[in-house]
Motif scaffolding. Structure first.
Motif: not given
Length: 113
Positions: A82-97
């Protein structure tokens, strides 16, 4: 039809830090509570949860994207990775995955999701 698992979570750490934690064997193991072998470059193998998960790093774009080929020990020999993709985005002082996991075999879909 292709199976797709999609999840989004925001964590109280910067996205750049979450990226580094995922690709650092010691920090990843401390976070999950299980030893992991992982590398930071395309082509690196990974193995986690006492070998229950394995695969290769397919692509890395620091500090925002990790793509892995991925399989569990529950996959049949005839099952493709299978293929796993993780995109990480800044959300202020937090991080969104944002996680997208493609092509998990039907017989392991519930266990993976």
């Amino acid at each position: 039809m292709r199976s797709v698992i999609s999840q989004t979570i925001t964590l109280p750490a910067p996205a750049e830090e979450l990226f580094e934690v995922y690709l650092d064997a010691a920090e990843h193991a401390a976070f999950t509570g299980s030893p992991v072998n992982i590398g930071k470059e395309s082509g690196a193998e990974f193995r986690a949860f006492d070998g229950a998960l394995s695969g290769n790093i397919l692509a890395v774009t620091s500090p925002s994207l990790i793509v892995q080929s991925w399989r569990s020990t529950a996959f049949k020999t005839s099952d493709m990775d299978s293929t796993l993709m993780l995109s990480l985005t800044p959300k202020g002082n937090f991080g969104q995955i944002d996680l997208v996991h493609l092509d998990v075999p039907d017989h392991d879909y519930e266990g993976v999701s």
